[in-house]
Enzyme design. Structure first.
Site, short mmCIF file in Angstrom:
data_model
loop_
_atom_site.label_atom_id
_atom_site.label_comp_id
_atom_site.label_asym_id
_atom_site.label_seq_id
_atom_site.Cartn_x
_atom_site.Cartn_y
_atom_site.Cartn_z
N ASP A 13 0.81 -1.23 0.00
CA ASP A 13 0.00 0.00 0.00
C ASP A 13 0.84 1.27 0.00
O ASP A 13 0.44 2.30 0.54
CB ASP A 13 -0.96 0.04 1.21
CG ASP A 13 -1.87 -1.17 1.23
OD1 ASP A 13 -2.20 -1.68 0.14
OD2 ASP A 13 -2.24 -1.61 2.33
N LYS A 16 1.82 2.19 -4.99
CA LYS A 16 2.37 1.63 -6.23
C LYS A 16 1.47 1.92 -7.42
O LYS A 16 1.94 2.27 -8.49
CB LYS A 16 2.57 0.10 -6.08
CG LYS A 16 3.54 -0.29 -4.99
CD LYS A 16 3.64 -1.79 -4.84
CE LYS A 16 2.37 -2.45 -4.36
NZ LYS A 16 1.98 -2.09 -3.00
N GLY A 40 -4.60 -4.34 -3.78
CA GLY A 40 -5.60 -3.31 -4.07
C GLY A 40 -4.82 -2.07 -4.45
O GLY A 40 -4.18 -1.47 -3.59
N HIS A 41 -4.80 -1.73 -5.73
CA HIS A 41 -3.99 -0.61 -6.22
C HIS A 41 -4.92 0.52 -6.65
O HIS A 41 -5.72 0.35 -7.58
CB HIS A 41 -3.09 -1.06 -7.38
CG HIS A 41 -2.07 -2.08 -6.96
ND1 HIS A 41 -1.17 -2.65 -7.82
CD2 HIS A 41 -1.81 -2.63 -5.75
CE1 HIS A 41 -0.40 -3.50 -7.16
NE2 HIS A 41 -0.79 -3.52 -5.90
N GLN A 223 1.90 -6.07 -3.19
CA GLN A 223 2.36 -6.15 -1.79
C GLN A 223 3.66 -5.35 -1.63
O GLN A 223 3.86 -4.39 -2.35
CB GLN A 223 2.55 -7.62 -1.37
CG GLN A 223 1.25 -8.38 -1.20
CD GLN A 223 0.66 -8.89 -2.50
OE1 GLN A 223 1.33 -9.57 -3.25
NE2 GLN A 223 -0.59 -8.58 -2.76
#
Ligand code: GDP
Ligand code: IMO
Ligand code: MG
Length: 423
Positions: A13, A16, A40-41, A223
Site C-alpha cells: 500500500d 504503487k 488493491g492498487h 504487496q
C-alpha cells in the site's frame, strides 16, 4: 524508459498503483508478476477512483497493453467481474489484456482453507486478506495446483477439480465447515473460463517478442518487500516473491533484461494485518484515520501506522537493488510539528543498523529516532521540487540519504498531477 520493475519497499500500500499509472505514460506494456486479488492498487483519474486487484494499473491509459504473468494466482470469476467493473467505468480491456496460461487458479476451497487456518491460529493469526492466496500458492508449490490452461480444457479441468475438492473437503468437514460443491464451482469456473478464453495466451512469448520490438515493459509489483515469502517478516507475510526478483520468475523475463528497479515508499510507514512493526505509533494512526486516510483498498481495514523506518528501507534497497525511489504521501505529514525517522534499532541494549533475520527479534526492536521539524503547511499544490517547503525538502533528502537511494519522484496527493518528477 527501459524495462522497469516497480515494487513496494515497506509492507504494501505504498502507492504503487498511482506511480505505475504515472510511469505507464512512458511504457508500452504493464505486467503483473505475482500476488493475486489480495492486492488493491488505487488510481485516481480526474474524479474517477479505480481500485485494481488483478488487472495491472496500466490498463487505465488508453492503448497500453497489460499482462498478468505466470507468477500471479487468480480467481477467474473475480477477474471477469473486475473486467466488467472497468467496462462500467468506461475502460474496455479488449485486445489490451492478456493472461498467462500458466497462472494458477484460486478456487473456493482455497478461501475456505485460508479462513480455517487463520481461525485455528487464534492469537497468532496472520491477518490475511482472506482471498485464498496462501493455500493457492501452497498447492502450486506442492504441485497439485490447477492452472488457467487446465481450465481451457473443460474435461481435464473437471477431473482435476473433482479430485482437489474431494481432498480439500476433508478438513472442511472435519471442522464443521461447509464443503465446496463440485457442480457449483465447475459451472461458474467454466463460464468464467469461456469469457477469459480470448485473453489466455503464451505471455512468455508475447513478452519476448515485445522486447525484440524494443517495447518498454513496466512490471507492477504487488504487496511490499516485508511481505515477501523469503525476505519479509515471516510468517507474517504473503506467499509470493514480492521483491524485484519476482519479476523474472513471475514472467519469464530474465534478470539481465531488466534495466531499472524503482522502490515506492510512503513518507511514513503503514501495515495491514498482524506482525512486527517497530515504529508503530497509535497517535499517528488516529490522526490519519481522522483525516479519512489509511484504510485498506481491498478489505477496508484500518491500516496500522508509524514513522518512516530507514532500517527497513535500507534493507529493501539491498534486497531489490533500487536504482531510485519514489516517496509518496508526503502531504500526510503536512500538519505535524515534528516528524520522527527511525535510523537504527535497540535490541538487548545493542544498537542494530540492519533488520534482524529473526521475526521474534524484530518484534523486540525499539526504534532509535532522529527528529525533524515539520513544515506545517500544505504540500498538495506543489508541482516542482522548488515548490516544496524547505523543511519538506530537507526531510525527503534525509530519508533518501539514510535509505541509500536516489530520489526520483515525490507524491503529494492521490492525483496524477500531484507528482513531482526529479528525473
Ligand atoms: P498500492 O497498493 O501500493 O497501490 O497502494 P493503495 O492504493 O493500497 O494505497 C495507497 C493510497 O494512497 C491510495 O488511496 C492512493 O490513492 C493514495 N495515495 C497515493 N499517493 C498519495 C499521495 O501522495 N498522497 C495522498 N494523499 N494519497 C496518496
Ligand atoms: P498491495 O498490492 C498490504 C498482507 C495481509 C496480511 C498478509 C498476508 O495493495 O500493496 P494474504 O492475503 O496475502 O495471504 O495476506 O499480507 N497483504 C497486504 N497488505 N497491501 C497488499 O497488497 C497486501 N496483500 C497482502 O494484510 O498481513
Ligand atoms: Mg494496496
Amino acid at each position: 524508459m527501459p524495462n522497469t520493475v516497480l515494487v513496494g519497499a515497506q509492507w504494501g500500500d505504498e502507492g504503487k498503483g498511482k506511480i505505475i499509472d504515472v510511469l505507464t505514460d512512458e511504457s508500452d506494456i504493464v505486467v503483473r508478476m505475482q500476488g493475486g486479488n489480495n492486492a488493491g492498487h488505487t488510481v485516481l483519474v480526474g474524479k474517477k477512483k479505480y481500485v485494481l486487484h488483478l488487472i495491472p494499473s496500466g490498463i487505465l491509459r488508453a492503448r497500453k497493453k497489460c499482462i498478468i504473468g505466470n507468477g500471479v494466482v487468480l480467481d477467474p470469476v473475480h477477474l471477469v467481474s473486475e473486467i466488467d467493473g472497468l467496462l462500467k467505468l468506461g475502460t474496455n480491456v479488449k485486445g489490451r489484456l492478456f493472461v498467462s496460461q500458466n497462472a494458477h487458479l484460486v478456487l473456493p476451497y482455497h478461501r475456505s482453507l485460508d479462513a480455517l487456518r487463520e481461525a485455528s491460529k487464534g492469537g497468532k493469526k496472520i491477518g490475511t486478506t482472506g482471498r485464498g492466496i496462501g493455500p493457492a500458492y501452497g498447492d502450486k508449490v506442492a504441485r497439485v495446483g490447477i492452472r488457467l490452461a487446465d481450465l481451457m480444457s473443460p474435461d481435464r479441468f473437471a477431473g482435476m477439480l473433482k479430485e482437489r475438492i474431494r481432498v480439500n473437503n476433508i478438513p472442511l468437514r472435519e471442522h464443521g465447515l461447509k464443503p465446496v460443491s463440485f457442480k457449483g464451482v465447475l459451472g461458474s469456473y467454466l463460464e468464467a473460463g469461456e469469457r477469459l478464453k480470448p485473453l489466455v495466451t503464451n505471455t512468455l512469448l508475447m513478452l519476448h517478442e515485445a522486447m525484440e520490438q524494443k517495447k518498454r515493459l513496466l512490471f507492477e509489483g504487488a504487496q511490499g518487500t516485508f511481505l515477501d515469502i523469503d525476505h519479509g517478516s515471516y510468517p507474517y507475510v504473503t506467499s509470493s516473491s514480492t521483491t524485484s526478483g519476482g519479476a523474472s520468475t513471475g514472467t519469464g523475463v530474465p534478470p539481465n533484461r531488466i534495466d531499472r528497479v524503482v522502490g515506492v515508499m510512503k513518507a511514513y510507514t503503514t501495515r495491514v494485518g498482524e506482525g512486527p512493526f517497530p515504529t508503530e505509533e497509535a497517535a499517528l494512526g488516529d490522526m490519519f484515520h481522522n483525516m479519512g486516510r489509511e484504510f485498506g483498498a481491498t478489505t477496508g481495514r484500518a491500516r496500522r501506522c508509524g514513522w518512516f523506518d530507514a532500517v527497513l528501507t535500507r534493507h529493501a534497497c539491498m534486497v531489490n537493488g533500487f536504482n531510485d525511489i519514489s516517496v509518496t504521501n508526503v502531504d500526510g505529514l503536512d500538519q505535524l510539528k515534528s516528524i520522527n525517522v527511525c535510523v537504527a534499532y535497540k535490541l538487548d541494549g545493542e544498537t542494530v543498523r540492519h533488520v534482524p533475520p529473526s521475526t521474534l527479534d524484530l518484534e523486540r526492536c525499539e526504534p532509535v529516532y532522529e527528529t525533524f521539524k515539520g513544515w506545517q503547511c500544505s504540500t498538495e499544490k506543489c508541482r516542482s521540487w522548488k515548490d516544496l517547503p524547505l523543511r519538506a525538502r530537507q526531510y525527503l533528502k534525509a530519508i533518501a540519504k539514510v535509505t541509500g537511494a536516489k530520489l526520483s519522484s515525490v507524491s503529494v496527493g492521490p492525483d496524477r498531477k500531484q507528482t513531482i518528477r526529479l528525473v
